[in-house]
Enzyme design. Sequence first.
Site, short mmCIF file in Angstrom:
data_model
loop_
_atom_site.label_atom_id
_atom_site.label_comp_id
_atom_site.label_asym_id
_atom_site.label_seq_id
_atom_site.Cartn_x
_atom_site.Cartn_y
_atom_site.Cartn_z
N GLY A 89 3.32 0.61 6.25
CA GLY A 89 2.33 -0.22 5.99
C GLY A 89 1.35 -0.01 4.86
O GLY A 89 1.36 1.13 4.44
N ARG A 90 0.78 -1.18 4.43
CA ARG A 90 0.09 -0.77 2.95
C ARG A 90 -1.00 -1.90 2.98
O ARG A 90 -0.94 -2.90 3.43
CB ARG A 90 0.98 -1.01 1.83
CG ARG A 90 0.15 -0.92 0.70
CD ARG A 90 1.09 -1.18 -0.71
NE ARG A 90 1.87 0.06 -0.92
CZ ARG A 90 1.86 1.02 -1.62
NH1 ARG A 90 0.67 1.23 -2.41
NH2 ARG A 90 2.63 1.78 -1.63
N GLY A 91 -2.21 -1.23 2.86
CA GLY A 91 -3.17 -1.87 2.60
C GLY A 91 -4.26 -1.74 1.59
O GLY A 91 -3.84 -0.96 0.63
N SER A 92 -5.43 -2.49 1.16
CA SER A 92 -6.23 -2.34 0.20
C SER A 92 -6.85 -0.69 0.02
O SER A 92 -7.18 -0.46 -0.96
CB SER A 92 -7.27 -3.53 -0.12
OG SER A 92 -8.11 -3.22 1.12
N TYR A 93 -6.98 -0.16 0.97
CA TYR A 93 -7.51 1.27 1.14
C TYR A 93 -6.46 2.27 1.55
O TYR A 93 -6.86 3.41 1.44
CB TYR A 93 -8.45 1.31 2.27
CG TYR A 93 -7.90 0.85 3.86
CD1 TYR A 93 -7.39 1.64 4.58
CD2 TYR A 93 -7.76 -0.51 3.94
CE1 TYR A 93 -6.84 1.42 5.62
CE2 TYR A 93 -7.21 -0.98 5.34
CZ TYR A 93 -6.89 -0.01 6.04
OH TYR A 93 -6.15 -0.37 7.16
N GLY A 94 -5.18 1.97 1.55
CA GLY A 94 -4.19 3.28 1.83
C GLY A 94 -2.82 2.78 2.24
O GLY A 94 -2.53 1.60 2.46
N VAL A 95 -2.04 3.82 2.48
CA VAL A 95 -0.48 3.60 2.68
C VAL A 95 -0.36 4.27 3.94
O VAL A 95 -0.68 5.70 4.10
CB VAL A 95 0.20 3.92 1.47
CG1 VAL A 95 1.63 3.77 1.90
CG2 VAL A 95 -0.15 3.29 0.10
N LYS A 111 -0.79 8.85 7.49
CA LYS A 111 -1.64 7.76 6.59
C LYS A 111 -2.33 8.54 5.44
O LYS A 111 -3.01 9.48 5.61
CB LYS A 111 -2.40 6.99 7.54
CG LYS A 111 -3.69 6.01 6.95
CD LYS A 111 -4.84 5.65 7.76
CE LYS A 111 -4.27 4.91 9.12
NZ LYS A 111 -5.59 4.60 9.78
N ASP A 240 -13.15 -3.23 15.83
CA ASP A 240 -12.31 -3.99 15.17
C ASP A 240 -11.23 -4.08 16.07
O ASP A 240 -10.02 -3.86 15.68
CB ASP A 240 -11.96 -3.23 13.83
CG ASP A 240 -11.37 -4.27 12.95
OD1 ASP A 240 -11.47 -5.17 13.07
OD2 ASP A 240 -10.73 -3.74 11.95
#
Length: 424
Positions: A89-95, A111, A240
């Site tokens: 998984g990857r997002g704008s704030y981490g992997v 993470k 969330d």
Amino acid sequence: MFPFNKKEVMDLRNRKKRKVSGGVRSSRRSAAARMKREAVKILRSLSVENNHVEVMDEEDNEDCFSSISFLRSDPSGPSPRYSLLREVGRGSYGVVYEAVARKTGARVAVKRLQCDAPENVELALAEFWALTSLENRHQNVVQLEECVLQRNGLAQKMSHGNKRSKQYLRLVETSLKGERILGYPEEPCYLWFVMEFCEGGDLNQYILSRRPDPQTNKSFMCQLTCAIAFLHKNNIVHRDLKPDNILISQKSGSPVLKVADFGLSKVCAGLNAKNGEEQLVAGAGTRGSNQNRVGNINKFWLSSACGSDFFMAPEVWEGHYTAKADIFALGIIIWAMIERITFIDAESKRELLGTYVRRGTEIVPVGEALLENPKMVLHIPQKARSSMSEGVKELLLDMLAVNPQDRPDALQLEMRMDQVTCVA
């Protein structure tokens, strides 16, 4: 996801509504959270060689990083503790990586969050505080094994309750001041979270890749309400809840839900019931004090409007809410899960579970629609051939009540869910 204030939230109500194929807009809590407490104890060092992560025992130290390089090139060095297998998984704030513990062979999730931007630091610290404030494990809440702070190739382990680490306090300062305090671009700072690995993916993937199963729905409904009751007993508001943040473990042979991603969560043990979030001491929660506040969490008012809009309660859009907002989000999730109500995320093109109000070819989050029209009647079930029982229907209507006081709290919800799933 980005921070936004109350005025921005209210302005969003006037924007053009989404089409059915429209995407999801998410938000983060404001960077103005009060952060004063929590610290780190230096216990171990960490090193990485290509795809390896290692944590080795080290004597307690007052405030310095290990002398062992985080990025190790010496092949004669000690064997790494974890081997990174693949990115999951990857997002704008981490992997997020899938990894294996070399000693036991157990799979874990690792993470990595880069702590350069203040909003990333804030997310990381919120998750760390929430998961380390829990004295006991719960089968439906993802388990944090350890957290390591790494900067300039050197590392130290973070642990709950020690205030002696200057590096950790600088992270808090970064979040408070809204500017880079720790390190420079050429000296990146990361937090590594080692957590249990959930091989079944998230709730979207699990539900939508299988045929409808009433028994699975019942089990998941009970597991979700049990998890939220546990978190609220321990003074944690998730803020969330959505299918993306609910993971599936199949290690026991049957699916077990795990509530995850606590980057927007709030630990409420340090709140003043009158003034709510304004009196919050960040990372609050003295371990051992949780049980004294059971039942009080719904008295604490929060003001940071945050979450993912399809699951946000009406009062969250206004920036004045309590833990009852989690109950609303859970109602949206359960409703979508039972009836398989979905939309297509415009950005990822993924089909996602989520309930909404349809206005022609446009869709509007239920919470936003209720805020605009508090007298709106929700049509539950939504589909004519739904197998939803009357008991579940009534419970969902109560969970999605416009007035938070009309919703059951987490403990009441847990008891009622047991009742309706037994007769459903």
